[in-house]
Design a protein around this motif. Structure first.
Motif, short mmCIF file in Angstrom:
data_model
loop_
_atom_site.label_atom_id
_atom_site.label_comp_id
_atom_site.label_asym_id
_atom_site.label_seq_id
_atom_site.Cartn_x
_atom_site.Cartn_y
_atom_site.Cartn_z
N ARG A 206 29.74 32.16 38.18
CA ARG A 206 29.14 31.48 37.04
C ARG A 206 30.10 31.52 35.85
O ARG A 206 31.00 32.37 35.80
CB ARG A 206 27.82 32.15 36.65
CG ARG A 206 26.78 32.19 37.77
CD ARG A 206 25.59 33.05 37.37
NE ARG A 206 24.54 33.08 38.39
CZ ARG A 206 24.48 33.96 39.39
NH1 ARG A 206 25.42 34.90 39.49
NH2 ARG A 206 23.51 33.93 40.27
N ARG A 207 29.87 30.64 34.88
CA ARG A 207 30.75 30.59 33.72
C ARG A 207 30.80 31.93 33.00
O ARG A 207 31.88 32.44 32.65
CB ARG A 207 30.31 29.50 32.74
CG ARG A 207 31.29 29.30 31.58
CD ARG A 207 30.79 28.31 30.57
NE ARG A 207 29.68 28.84 29.79
CZ ARG A 207 29.18 28.25 28.70
NH1 ARG A 207 29.68 27.10 28.29
NH2 ARG A 207 28.19 28.80 28.04
N GLY A 208 29.62 32.53 32.76
CA GLY A 208 29.59 33.82 32.06
C GLY A 208 30.28 34.92 32.85
O GLY A 208 30.88 35.83 32.27
N GLU A 209 30.20 34.87 34.20
CA GLU A 209 30.86 35.87 35.03
C GLU A 209 32.37 35.71 34.97
O GLU A 209 33.11 36.70 34.96
CB GLU A 209 30.37 35.73 36.48
CG GLU A 209 28.91 36.10 36.65
CD GLU A 209 28.36 35.76 38.02
OE1 GLU A 209 27.28 36.27 38.39
OE2 GLU A 209 29.01 34.97 38.75
N LEU A 210 32.83 34.46 34.93
CA LEU A 210 34.27 34.21 34.81
C LEU A 210 34.81 34.74 33.49
O LEU A 210 35.83 35.43 33.44
CB LEU A 210 34.55 32.71 34.92
CG LEU A 210 34.38 32.08 36.32
CD1 LEU A 210 34.26 30.57 36.20
CD2 LEU A 210 35.57 32.45 37.20
N LEU A 211 34.12 34.40 32.40
CA LEU A 211 34.59 34.81 31.07
C LEU A 211 34.38 36.30 30.82
O LEU A 211 34.99 36.86 29.91
CB LEU A 211 33.88 33.98 30.00
CG LEU A 211 34.13 32.46 30.06
CD1 LEU A 211 33.41 31.76 28.92
CD2 LEU A 211 35.62 32.17 30.01
N GLY A 212 33.50 36.94 31.60
CA GLY A 212 33.27 38.38 31.46
C GLY A 212 34.11 39.23 32.39
O GLY A 212 34.02 40.46 32.37
N LEU A 213 34.95 38.60 33.20
CA LEU A 213 35.77 39.33 34.17
C LEU A 213 36.89 40.09 33.45
O LEU A 213 37.60 39.54 32.61
CB LEU A 213 36.36 38.33 35.16
CG LEU A 213 37.05 38.90 36.40
CD1 LEU A 213 36.06 39.69 37.25
CD2 LEU A 213 37.67 37.76 37.22
N GLN A 214 37.05 41.37 33.80
CA GLN A 214 38.12 42.20 33.24
C GLN A 214 39.06 42.65 34.35
O GLN A 214 38.66 42.78 35.52
CB GLN A 214 37.53 43.42 32.51
CG GLN A 214 36.78 43.06 31.23
CD GLN A 214 36.21 44.28 30.54
OE1 GLN A 214 35.42 45.01 31.12
NE2 GLN A 214 36.62 44.50 29.29
N TRP A 215 40.31 42.91 33.97
CA TRP A 215 41.32 43.29 34.95
C TRP A 215 40.96 44.58 35.67
O TRP A 215 41.36 44.79 36.82
CB TRP A 215 42.69 43.42 34.28
CG TRP A 215 43.31 42.10 33.92
CD1 TRP A 215 43.57 41.61 32.69
CD2 TRP A 215 43.77 41.10 34.85
NE1 TRP A 215 44.15 40.36 32.76
CE2 TRP A 215 44.29 40.02 34.09
CE3 TRP A 215 43.80 40.99 36.24
CZ2 TRP A 215 44.81 38.87 34.67
CZ3 TRP A 215 44.30 39.84 36.82
CH2 TRP A 215 44.81 38.80 36.05
N GLN A 216 40.23 45.47 35.03
CA GLN A 216 39.84 46.72 35.68
C GLN A 216 38.95 46.48 36.88
O GLN A 216 38.79 47.36 37.74
CB GLN A 216 39.13 47.64 34.69
CG GLN A 216 37.82 47.07 34.15
CD GLN A 216 37.10 48.03 33.23
OE1 GLN A 216 37.00 49.22 33.55
NE2 GLN A 216 36.62 47.55 32.10
N HIS A 217 38.35 45.28 36.96
CA HIS A 217 37.47 44.95 38.07
C HIS A 217 38.14 44.05 39.10
O HIS A 217 37.49 43.55 40.01
CB HIS A 217 36.19 44.28 37.56
CG HIS A 217 35.43 45.13 36.58
ND1 HIS A 217 35.01 44.67 35.35
CD2 HIS A 217 35.07 46.43 36.64
CE1 HIS A 217 34.40 45.64 34.71
NE2 HIS A 217 34.42 46.72 35.46
N ASP A 282 43.56 44.12 22.81
CA ASP A 282 43.53 44.53 24.22
C ASP A 282 42.09 44.67 24.69
O ASP A 282 41.54 45.76 24.74
CB ASP A 282 44.28 45.84 24.41
CG ASP A 282 44.55 46.12 25.88
OD1 ASP A 282 44.26 45.23 26.70
OD2 ASP A 282 45.04 47.22 26.19
N SER A 283 41.49 43.54 25.05
CA SER A 283 40.10 43.55 25.53
C SER A 283 40.03 43.67 27.05
O SER A 283 38.94 43.80 27.60
CB SER A 283 39.39 42.26 25.10
OG SER A 283 40.01 41.13 25.71
N ASP A 284 41.18 43.61 27.73
CA ASP A 284 41.27 43.70 29.19
C ASP A 284 40.63 42.49 29.88
O ASP A 284 40.41 42.51 31.08
CB ASP A 284 40.61 45.00 29.69
CG ASP A 284 41.02 45.31 31.13
OD1 ASP A 284 42.20 45.13 31.48
OD2 ASP A 284 40.13 45.69 31.92
#
Length: 375
Positions: A206-217, A282-284
């Motif tokens: 989903r759009r929110g999942e894409l924009l909420g994705l962080q490199w730690q995940h 640095d929001s990751d």
């Protein structure tokens, strides 16, 4: 006359000729309170008193507060919904109560609300031009609020449950065929968010999942990513929130094209970090702004409007990339429950009913196979 039993109540006539039924009942705070009903005749008052006593026998407690529907729903929003549900959910419920439920039935006494009141409310909303989905949502909010009143022992039945609402007609979006999907990805190569379109099409996030994705995940070595949060605008601010349902929280393996796109994106983001210098935040975030902050949905929208111009009319919505992922996976013969796990649908019927429509060519191919089998 025999002496009345304790709690039986009394019926008497006032000087004005009005009949009153009175009794004492337990309150929702543990005390006792005198409750009265009125009637034009002795029989009417006695019947109302008898109905009231049946409710008390069934476990209903008298509220210390003389709740109206509006007052109780506001109380429910503040004490139950707000602390326990997602902020987006609270905002939607509060809007419905303030704009629709309150003006139409808010002044009704909570215990006096009837099935007819709810039915007329829904009919009024529909007559004003509200779409069927909106009427259903308003009805669902009221139903949830009244159900909580039952848990608070203020009601014996939920009158909203007795009103039938026509199911909304879900409009399946314009999914892309394989050629259109390839064309879109080719056009997206010139965008700094090229990797986002690759992830959206291959994994159906989903759009929110894409924009909420962080490199730690994201684990590019193990070739997998975890969906654990979503970026939402709440109260005018961008916030990371947990997924709405348990199924939305998932681990997804990454096919090779997605791994390659994310590696290239990470390299490009490193160059942006160097160019920004001390201005970098640095929001990751995987898909961040040029200075590292979470991305505004409007910025993605502008990119999307540029990319989709290579496709034929009607132009798809961004959410149709998710729909495309589901449809193409099902077309390739992937089991529906696997598709459900990949995209994080809450139930299998969402995968099959809302998204999995088939084209005329696919229907023709299926019937051709049947014809060959039976020939």
């Amino acid at each position: 006359m025999s002496r009345r039993a304790n709690g039986e109540g009394s019926v008497y006539e006032t000087k004005q000729g009005r009949w009153v039924g009175a009794t004492y009942a337990d309150t929702n705070t543990g005390g006792r309170k005198r409750v009265v009903v009125y009637g034009r005749t002795r029989a009417e008052a006695r019947k109302k008193l008898g109905d009231l006593q049946k409710e008390f026998d069934a476990g209903v407690r008298v509220s210390v507060e003389n709740w109206t529907v509006q007052a109780y729903l506001e109380h429910w929003l503040d004490t139950v919904v707000k602390p326990n549900r997602a902020p987006k959910t609270y905002q939607g419920y509060e809007l419905v109560v303030r704009l629709h439920l309150g003006p139409l039935i808010g002044n009704k006494k909570l215990r006096a609300l009837t099935v007819r009141d709810v039915r007329l409310m829904c009919q009024h909303l529909a007559a004003k031009g509200m779409q069927r989905r909106g009427v259903q949502f308003a009805h669902a909010v009221l139903r949830a609020g009244l159900q909580n009143a039952m848990r608070d022992e203020l009601l014996t039945r939920n009158v909203a449950k007795l009103v039938q609402i026509p199911a909304p007609e879900y409009v399946v979006g314009h999914g892309l065929n394989p050629d259109e999907a390839k064309k879109l990805l080719e056009a997206a190569k010139s965008e700094r968010l090229h990797a986002l379109y690759v992830v959206a099409l291959y994994l159906g996030l989903r759009r929110g999942e894409l924009l909420g994705l962080q490199w730690q995940h994201v684990d590019l070595e193990a070739e997998s990513l975890q969906v654990v949060q979503s970026l939402q605008r709440v109260g005018g601010q961008l916030q990371l929130k947990a997924p709405k349902t348990r199924k939305s929280r998932r681990t997804v393996p990454l096919p090779s094209p997605v791994v390659e796109a994310l590696k290239a994106h990470k390299l490009a983001q490193g160059k942006e970090r160097l160019a920004a210098g001390p201005d970098w935040h640095d929001s990751d975030m995987v898909f961040a702004s040029k200075v590292g902050t979470p991305m505004e949905p409007d910025n993605l929208r502008r990119s999307w409007y540029r990319v989709r111009t290579v496709l034929p009319e009607p132009l798809p919505r961004f959410h149709d990339l998710r729909h495309t992922c589901v449809t193409l996976l099902l077309t390739e013969g992937v089991a529906p429950h696997i598709v459900q796990e990949i995209v994080g649908h809450s139930a299998i019927d969402v995968t099959m009913t809302i998204y999995a429509h088939t084209s005329l060519d696919e229907k023709r191919k299926a019937l051709q196979l049947l014809g060959e089998r039976l020939a």
